[in-house]
Design a protein around this motif. Structure first.
Motif, PDB file in Angstrom:
ATOM      1  N   THR A   2     -60.954  87.168  69.715  1.00 17.48           N
ATOM      2  CA  THR A   2     -60.300  86.063  69.015  1.00 17.48           C
ATOM      3  C   THR A   2     -60.888  85.889  67.611  1.00 17.48           C
ATOM      4  OG1 THR A   2     -61.860  84.375  69.760  1.00 17.48           O
ATOM      5  CG2 THR A   2     -60.007  84.887  71.229  1.00 17.48           C
ATOM      6  N   THR A   3     -60.173  85.091  66.813  1.00 18.23           N
ATOM      7  CA  THR A   3     -60.676  84.790  65.463  1.00 18.23           C
ATOM      8  C   THR A   3     -62.052  84.131  65.536  1.00 18.23           C
ATOM      9  OG1 THR A   3     -58.443  84.551  64.538  1.00 18.23           O
ATOM     10  CG2 THR A   3     -60.241  83.451  63.364  1.00 18.23           C
ATOM     11  N   GLY A   4     -62.220  83.193  66.460  1.00 15.83           N
ATOM     12  CA  GLY A   4     -63.514  82.520  66.596  1.00 15.83           C
ATOM     13  C   GLY A   4     -64.631  83.481  66.959  1.00 15.83           C
ATOM     14  N   GLU A   5     -64.358  84.391  67.885  1.00 20.94           N
ATOM     15  CA  GLU A   5     -65.373  85.373  68.281  1.00 20.94           C
ATOM     16  C   GLU A   5     -65.746  86.272  67.111  1.00 20.94           C
ATOM     17  OE1 GLU A   5     -64.233  85.922  73.030  1.00 20.94           O
ATOM     18  OE2 GLU A   5     -63.155  87.071  71.492  1.00 20.94           O
ATOM     19  N   LYS A   6     -64.754  86.653  66.315  1.00 23.41           N
ATOM     20  CA  LYS A   6     -65.036  87.491  65.148  1.00 23.41           C
ATOM     21  C   LYS A   6     -65.881  86.751  64.128  1.00 23.41           C
ATOM     22  CE  LYS A   6     -60.779  90.141  65.614  1.00 23.41           C
ATOM     23  NZ  LYS A   6     -59.448  90.403  65.053  1.00 23.41           N
ATOM     24  N   LEU A   7     -65.543  85.486  63.894  1.00 22.49           N
ATOM     25  CA  LEU A   7     -66.312  84.700  62.931  1.00 22.49           C
ATOM     26  C   LEU A   7     -67.766  84.567  63.369  1.00 22.49           C
ATOM     27  CD1 LEU A   7     -63.784  81.835  62.054  1.00 22.49           C
ATOM     28  CD2 LEU A   7     -64.478  83.751  60.603  1.00 22.49           C
ATOM     29  N   GLN A  30     -70.068  71.162  62.361  1.00 23.77           N
ATOM     30  CA  GLN A  30     -69.180  70.978  63.515  1.00 23.77           C
ATOM     31  C   GLN A  30     -67.871  71.748  63.316  1.00 23.77           C
ATOM     32  OE1 GLN A  30     -70.870  68.531  62.036  1.00 23.77           O
ATOM     33  NE2 GLN A  30     -72.290  67.929  63.682  1.00 23.77           N
ATOM     34  N   SER A  31     -67.399  71.820  62.064  1.00 22.87           N
ATOM     35  CA  SER A  31     -66.169  72.572  61.800  1.00 22.87           C
ATOM     36  C   SER A  31     -66.372  74.049  62.104  1.00 22.87           C
ATOM     37  CB  SER A  31     -65.745  72.402  60.334  1.00 22.87           C
ATOM     38  OG  SER A  31     -65.337  71.079  60.077  1.00 22.87           O
ATOM     39  N   VAL A  32     -67.505  74.595  61.662  1.00 21.37           N
ATOM     40  CA  VAL A  32     -67.804  75.997  61.941  1.00 21.37           C
ATOM     41  C   VAL A  32     -67.907  76.220  63.442  1.00 21.37           C
ATOM     42  CG1 VAL A  32     -69.520  77.832  61.672  1.00 21.37           C
ATOM     43  CG2 VAL A  32     -68.936  76.369  59.721  1.00 21.37           C
ATOM     44  N   SER A  33     -68.574  75.312  64.129  1.00 17.28           N
ATOM     45  CA  SER A  33     -68.721  75.431  65.574  1.00 17.28           C
ATOM     46  C   SER A  33     -67.368  75.426  66.270  1.00 17.28           C
ATOM     47  CB  SER A  33     -69.590  74.285  66.107  1.00 17.28           C
ATOM     48  OG  SER A  33     -69.690  74.353  67.522  1.00 17.28           O
ATOM     49  N   ARG A  34     -66.466  74.553  65.818  1.00 15.97           N
ATOM     50  CA  ARG A  34     -65.133  74.472  66.425  1.00 15.97           C
ATOM     51  C   ARG A  34     -64.327  75.742  66.154  1.00 15.97           C
ATOM     52  NH1 ARG A  34     -62.894  69.848  68.122  1.00 15.97           N
ATOM     53  NH2 ARG A  34     -60.901  70.240  67.085  1.00 15.97           N
ATOM     54  N   TRP A  35     -64.476  76.318  64.943  1.00 22.59           N
ATOM     55  CA  TRP A  35     -63.794  77.580  64.650  1.00 22.59           C
ATOM     56  C   TRP A  35     -64.249  78.672  65.613  1.00 22.59           C
ATOM     57  CZ3 TRP A  35     -65.026  77.668  58.685  1.00 22.59           C
ATOM     58  CH2 TRP A  35     -64.274  76.665  58.057  1.00 22.59           C
ATOM     59  N   GLU A  36     -65.577  78.749  65.783  1.00 20.86           N
ATOM     60  CA  GLU A  36     -66.135  79.835  66.589  1.00 20.86           C
ATOM     61  C   GLU A  36     -65.807  79.672  68.071  1.00 20.86           C
ATOM     62  OE1 GLU A  36     -70.285  80.255  65.697  1.00 20.86           O
ATOM     63  OE2 GLU A  36     -69.895  80.974  63.648  1.00 20.86           O
ATOM     64  N   MET A  37     -65.533  78.447  68.493  1.00 22.20           N
ATOM     65  CA  MET A  37     -65.140  78.207  69.891  1.00 22.20           C
ATOM     66  C   MET A  37     -63.620  78.239  70.053  1.00 22.20           C
ATOM     67  SD  MET A  37     -67.792  75.289  71.270  1.00 22.20           S
ATOM     68  CE  MET A  37     -67.258  74.074  70.071  1.00 22.20           C
ATOM     69  N   ASP A  38     -62.913  78.540  68.957  1.00 19.72           N
ATOM     70  CA  ASP A  38     -61.441  78.563  68.955  1.00 19.72           C
ATOM     71  C   ASP A  38     -60.842  77.216  69.307  1.00 19.72           C
ATOM     72  OD1 ASP A  38     -60.848  81.365  68.267  1.00 19.72           O
ATOM     73  OD2 ASP A  38     -61.862  81.804  70.167  1.00 19.72           O
ATOM     74  N   ALA A  39     -61.596  76.153  69.006  1.00 25.02           N
ATOM     75  CA  ALA A  39     -61.093  74.799  69.220  1.00 25.02           C
ATOM     76  C   ALA A  39     -60.359  74.282  67.991  1.00 25.02           C
ATOM     77  CB  ALA A  39     -62.249  73.859  69.560  1.00 25.02           C
TER      78      ALA A  39
END
Length: 204
Positions: A2-7, A30-39
């Protein structure tokens, strides 16, 4: 992947913490964390900054079917770049420059139409244009294209040979409908397709 996993993987490969990445992008951790969790998903301007920071294409970040960062994120080494990779790089840029040489004088012009069948690159031009007479006189050429997302140039040097295949002509006309509109009936005699015989590829 996923995009989050790649980031997350790209961030770790660069040796950055979530705090450091958030600071570079002017967002919260928190924004970076949410991206990486695909939230959540990065906005367009943040995707552009991420592609530049991690030296990869936006297409790579968005395409879930791409699994291998080492093989898929631009840039590859020249030795690993296939004709298909060159074609993808240039299509992502949207245009390229073609340089010819006549009487030891360089001539440069922008081009937009390029095609690949995985083994060969093809370009199209008009027999009434100067570039056609240039290549007839001296087939050596170089094309170059710049990807603003990765901040990389690709340069391909070699020579251009006239391609007589009707199949390639049809493929290019199907990909670029404006070619078919421009070269109807008697005008079709002016359309010329060149295949590029590549001597060298460089990415800088």
């Amino acid at each position: 992947m996923t995009t989050g996993e790649k980031l997350a993987l790209l961030r770790k490969k660069k040796g950055m913490t979530q705090e450091e990445l958030s600071g570079a992008l002017h967002v919260s951790r928190q924004s970076v964390s949410r991206w990486e969790m695909d939230a959540a998903f990065p906005e367009t301007d943040k995707l552009i900054k991420l592609s530049r920071l991690f030296d990869c294409s936006i297409d790579f970040l968005l395409n879930d079917s791409i699994q291998d960062i080492e093989k898929s994120a631009f840039p590859k080494s020249e030795a690993d770049f296939s004709v298909s990779d060159c074609h993808q790089f240039i299509r992502e840029c949207g245009y390229f420059f073609l340089a010819t040489s006549v009487d030891n004088q360089p001539r440069l012009r922008p081009f937009g139409m390029i095609h690949s069948n995985d083994n060969t690159l093809y370009i199209a031009t008009d027999k009434r244009k100067r570039v056609y007479s240039d290549l007839q006189e001296n087939s050596k050429m170089e094309i170059a294209s710049y990807n603003p997302n990765t901040r990389k140039w690709i340069r391909i040097s070699g020579r251009a040979e006239v391609e007589s295949s009707n199949q390639i002509r049809e493929e290019m006309m199907n990909i670029y409908p404006n070619l078919r509109q421009a070269y109807l009936d008697e005008n079709e005699m002016y359309l010329v397709i060149y295949r590029l015989v590549i001597d060298d590829i460089s990415i800088t």
